[in-house]
Design a protein around this motif. Structure first.
Motif, PDB file in Angstrom:
ATOM      1  N   VAL A 180       0.856  -1.190   0.000  1.00 28.59           N
ATOM      2  CA  VAL A 180       0.000   0.000   0.000  1.00 28.59           C
ATOM      3  C   VAL A 180       0.890   1.238   0.000  1.00 28.59           C
ATOM      4  O   VAL A 180       1.717   1.409   0.909  1.00 28.59           O
ATOM      5  CB  VAL A 180      -0.932   0.023   1.222  1.00 28.59           C
ATOM      6  N   PHE A 181       0.743   2.087  -1.015  1.00 27.25           N
ATOM      7  CA  PHE A 181       1.473   3.349  -1.117  1.00 27.25           C
ATOM      8  C   PHE A 181       0.520   4.513  -0.879  1.00 27.25           C
ATOM      9  O   PHE A 181      -0.685   4.405  -1.138  1.00 27.25           O
ATOM     10  CB  PHE A 181       2.094   3.501  -2.516  1.00 27.25           C
ATOM     11  N   ASP A 182       1.078   5.632  -0.413  1.00 29.98           N
ATOM     12  CA  ASP A 182       0.250   6.825  -0.221  1.00 29.98           C
ATOM     13  C   ASP A 182       0.404   7.811  -1.374  1.00 29.98           C
ATOM     14  O   ASP A 182       0.114   8.990  -1.250  1.00 29.98           O
ATOM     15  CB  ASP A 182       0.589   7.518   1.109  1.00 29.98           C
ATOM     16  N   HIS A 183       0.890   7.325  -2.527  1.00 29.98           N
ATOM     17  CA  HIS A 183       1.004   8.166  -3.711  1.00 29.98           C
ATOM     18  C   HIS A 183       1.092   7.278  -4.944  1.00 29.98           C
ATOM     19  O   HIS A 183       1.597   6.158  -4.879  1.00 29.98           O
ATOM     20  CB  HIS A 183       2.239   9.069  -3.635  1.00 29.98           C
ATOM     21  N   ALA A 184       0.555   7.768  -6.041  1.00 33.29           N
ATOM     22  CA  ALA A 184       0.662   7.052  -7.307  1.00 33.29           C
ATOM     23  C   ALA A 184       1.991   7.418  -7.972  1.00 33.29           C
ATOM     24  O   ALA A 184       2.550   8.488  -7.724  1.00 33.29           O
ATOM     25  CB  ALA A 184      -0.504   7.419  -8.225  1.00 33.29           C
ATOM     26  N   TYR A 185       2.498   6.536  -8.801  1.00 38.41           N
ATOM     27  CA  TYR A 185       3.781   6.786  -9.447  1.00 38.41           C
ATOM     28  C   TYR A 185       3.884   5.962 -10.716  1.00 38.41           C
ATOM     29  O   TYR A 185       3.135   5.002 -10.929  1.00 38.41           O
ATOM     30  CB  TYR A 185       4.940   6.434  -8.509  1.00 38.41           C
ATOM     31  N   GLU A 186       4.807   6.343 -11.554  1.00 37.95           N
ATOM     32  CA  GLU A 186       5.168   5.583 -12.740  1.00 37.95           C
ATOM     33  C   GLU A 186       6.673   5.354 -12.696  1.00 37.95           C
ATOM     34  O   GLU A 186       7.437   6.303 -12.596  1.00 37.95           O
ATOM     35  CB  GLU A 186       4.797   6.334 -14.021  1.00 37.95           C
ATOM     36  N   GLY A 187       7.087   4.116 -12.777  1.00 35.96           N
ATOM     37  CA  GLY A 187       8.517   3.806 -12.719  1.00 35.96           C
ATOM     38  C   GLY A 187       9.008   3.697 -11.293  1.00 35.96           C
ATOM     39  O   GLY A 187       8.917   2.644 -10.680  1.00 35.96           O
ATOM     40  N   LYS A 188       9.490   4.798 -10.731  1.00 41.08           N
ATOM     41  CA  LYS A 188      10.074   4.769  -9.389  1.00 41.08           C
ATOM     42  C   LYS A 188       9.196   5.561  -8.430  1.00 41.08           C
ATOM     43  O   LYS A 188       8.903   6.727  -8.666  1.00 41.08           O
ATOM     44  CB  LYS A 188      11.478   5.374  -9.414  1.00 41.08           C
ATOM     45  N   PRO A 189       8.752   4.971  -7.313  1.00 37.71           N
ATOM     46  CA  PRO A 189       7.942   5.713  -6.344  1.00 37.71           C
ATOM     47  C   PRO A 189       8.778   6.740  -5.591  1.00 37.71           C
ATOM     48  O   PRO A 189       9.999   6.623  -5.490  1.00 37.71           O
ATOM     49  CB  PRO A 189       7.431   4.624  -5.398  1.00 37.71           C
ATOM     50  N   GLU A 190       8.104   7.752  -5.068  1.00 40.48           N
ATOM     51  CA  GLU A 190       8.803   8.802  -4.327  1.00 40.48           C
ATOM     52  C   GLU A 190       9.158   8.371  -2.913  1.00 40.48           C
ATOM     53  O   GLU A 190      10.127   8.847  -2.339  1.00 40.48           O
ATOM     54  CB  GLU A 190       7.925  10.053  -4.268  1.00 40.48           C
ATOM     55  N   ARG A 191       8.336   7.497  -2.348  1.00 41.82           N
ATOM     56  CA  ARG A 191       8.538   7.061  -0.961  1.00 41.82           C
ATOM     57  C   ARG A 191       8.292   5.567  -0.863  1.00 41.82           C
ATOM     58  O   ARG A 191       7.677   4.960  -1.736  1.00 41.82           O
ATOM     59  CB  ARG A 191       7.558   7.802  -0.023  1.00 41.82           C
ATOM     60  N   ALA A 192       8.767   4.995   0.237  1.00 41.28           N
ATOM     61  CA  ALA A 192       8.528   3.579   0.508  1.00 41.28           C
ATOM     62  C   ALA A 192       7.045   3.359   0.781  1.00 41.28           C
ATOM     63  O   ALA A 192       6.314   4.292   1.116  1.00 41.28           O
ATOM     64  CB  ALA A 192       9.355   3.134   1.715  1.00 41.28           C
TER      65      ALA A 192
END
Length: 494
Positions: A180-192
């Motif tokens: 479960v992430f608290d942000h959407a991303y493409e490629g590399k997420p900003e946070r763990a």
């Protein structure tokens, strides 16, 4: 307010979609009203909710139905039964008959649990079991609104796990990985990720892990590589002793504990969660840390730095660290990324003069060297029969084979060690067996800093071999020489 609710099948047996027009103050009551009109009064607890540009999408994983809710114009004709409940006229108090007998005071009901936040699937991977691959695999990455707490993320991942488990409907040999992430991303997420979950049905309850602790900002150091979900770095406050290389772990047989690993990456993102359509082709960040000198220019350059000092660590601590890190393996995209990951873990937890990862060529009954760390000569893509020497003994043993004194054990006598440019003193070798087949082999030679391998190291290597086997059962092995060499050089160049 009026809403269009379109209902369609999310399963293989598609039915013609149905469209209802209902009246409700918000989209969720509109969804519930549409479901009630079809005779479904269940809760939305297991639903997967996704925010659309012009509405909302909800998926019932049990009944395999998809609901799309959008605003309708006020002039849209309501479906039969789609009217909102009549409200009492304004300005007139509702008339209620007084009770005939005074009722005893009722206990105050417990407050309802806070609803789960909206969440959607960012990426997924589903692999069905086959005769050659007996594991059923499910991997889902979810996104929740930014600012969601870890506790709420834990509730979301457990809720989603129950839905996934129910959808599998009693299947056996199941491996599930959720994040479960608290942000959407493409490629590399900003946070763990906020939280990850791993479930192997043959081990009982799922294991839920919070994010790895972040490094202190007061320490001036280069930005570390990103961790993957569920990694458990060594506790930052662990005391490090400085005994001579022969120092032995308290709980292990006569053999020294593995040398202290370099600090594991603590912060950042998780590129391994998004494969090419779901995961990157680049090796995981941890596997990039400390590139493989054995692959640069075809010849290994040996380091002249002082070997790390031995750290007092029990066998239980070693296994706990390996189990924490193994969650990451199953989020990788292909077999070679898995091999890079295994090398990185062994470099940290069982540092050795030579680390080898082999994949099995079943057609030729040979083992192909796909990753090498250490040694004086690059032997990538070397082949050896699976019916001779240590390989045959380890495969027959079905667990790690530990040779404490390689100088006196005839099984360790092999001309290939000279080809690597090393003199073996102690060897540990573990097979990767899955579905009754040989998938690969892991070998480590000569503990860094001296000493000998013993039972603790053998058990640890057996565990790594089993985890690699589960991963390869799903992914399959890669034997293409060009791909093996290209990805190895790419990992070494980072």
């Amino acid at each position: 307010m009026r809403w269009f609710v379109e209902i369609s099948s999310a399963g293989p047996a598609a039915e013609p979609p149905a469209k209802l027009t209902v009246e409700a103050p918000q989209w969720q009551p509109a969804l519930q009203k549409a479901r009630a009109m079809r005779g479904d009064d269940g809760s939305l607890g297991n639903f997967s909710i996704e925010l659309l540009d012009d509405g909302y999408k909800a998926v019932d994983p049990v009944k395999k139905l998809r609901y799309t809710v959008r605003k309708a114009p006020d002039t849209a004709e309501l479906s039969p039964g789609g009217q909102a409940a009549a409200e009492p006229p304004k300005g007139r108090p509702a008339v209620t008959a007084p009770p005939r007998v005074a009722a005893p005071p009722r206990a105050t009901p417990a407050p309802a649990a806070t609803p789960l936040p909206n969440h959607r699937v960012l990426s997924s991977r589903e692999v069905a079991a086959t005769e050659s691959s007996p594991l059923t695999y499910r991997e889902y990455v979810y996104v929740v609104p930014e600012g969601t707490s870890v506790d709420v993320g834990r509730r979301v991942v457990l809720d989603r796990f129950e839905a996934v488990k129910k959808a599998l409907d009693g299947a056996r040999g199941v491996l599930v990985n959720l994040a479960v992430f608290d942000h959407a991303y493409e490629g590399k997420p900003e946070r763990a990720p906020l939280v990850t979950l791993m479930w192997k049905d043959w081990r009982g309850e799922p294991e839920v892990r919070p994010p790895a602790p972040q490094p202190s900002k007061s320490v001036a150091a280069p930005a570390p590589a990103a961790p993957r979900p569920g990694s458990t770095p060594p506790p930052p406050q662990r005391a490090v002793s400085s005994p001579p290389p022969a120092q032995r772990s308290v709980s292990t047989p006569p053999a020294r504990s593995p040398s202290a690993p370099p600090p594991r990456a603590q912060a950042g993102s998780n590129p391994a969660l998004t494969p090419p359509a779901r995961s990157p082709s680049a090796p995981p960040p941890r596997a990039q840390a400390g590139s493989n000198p054995a692959l640069k220019g075809g010849v290994t350059t040996t380091t002249k730095s002082t070997p790390p000092k031995a750290r007092v660590r029990t066998a239980e601590e070693l296994m706990k660290e390996l189990e924490g890190a193994s969650t990451d393996l199953h989020f990788l995209g292909d077999a070679l990324e898995g091999a890079d990951f295994v090398v990185s873990i062994l470099k940290e937890q069982l540092p050795s003069e030579l680390i080898l990862v082999w994949f099995h060529d079943a057609e030729k009954r040979e083992l192909v060297l796909v990753r090498q760390h250490g040694g004086k000569h690059d032997r990538l893509l070397a082949r050896m029969p699976d019916r001779t020497g240590l390989a045959q003994a380890a495969i027959a043993n079905k667990k790690a084979l530990v040779i404490s004194d390689a100088q006196r054990d005839p099984r360790a006598v092999d001309a290939r060690w000279k080809a690597f440019g090393i003199d073996p003193k102690s060897i540990a070798c573990a097979p990767a067996l899955g579905g009754g087949k040989t998938l690969g082999l892991i070998e480590i030679v000569n503990p860094t800093g001296g000493g000998r391998y013993a039972m603790a190291e053998g058990n640890a290597l057996t565990y790594v071999g089993k985890e690699l086997a589960e991963f390869l059962t799903i992914q399959g092995v890669v034997l293409d020489p060009e791909k093996i060499r290209a990805t190895a050089n790419k990992a070494a160049a980072r």
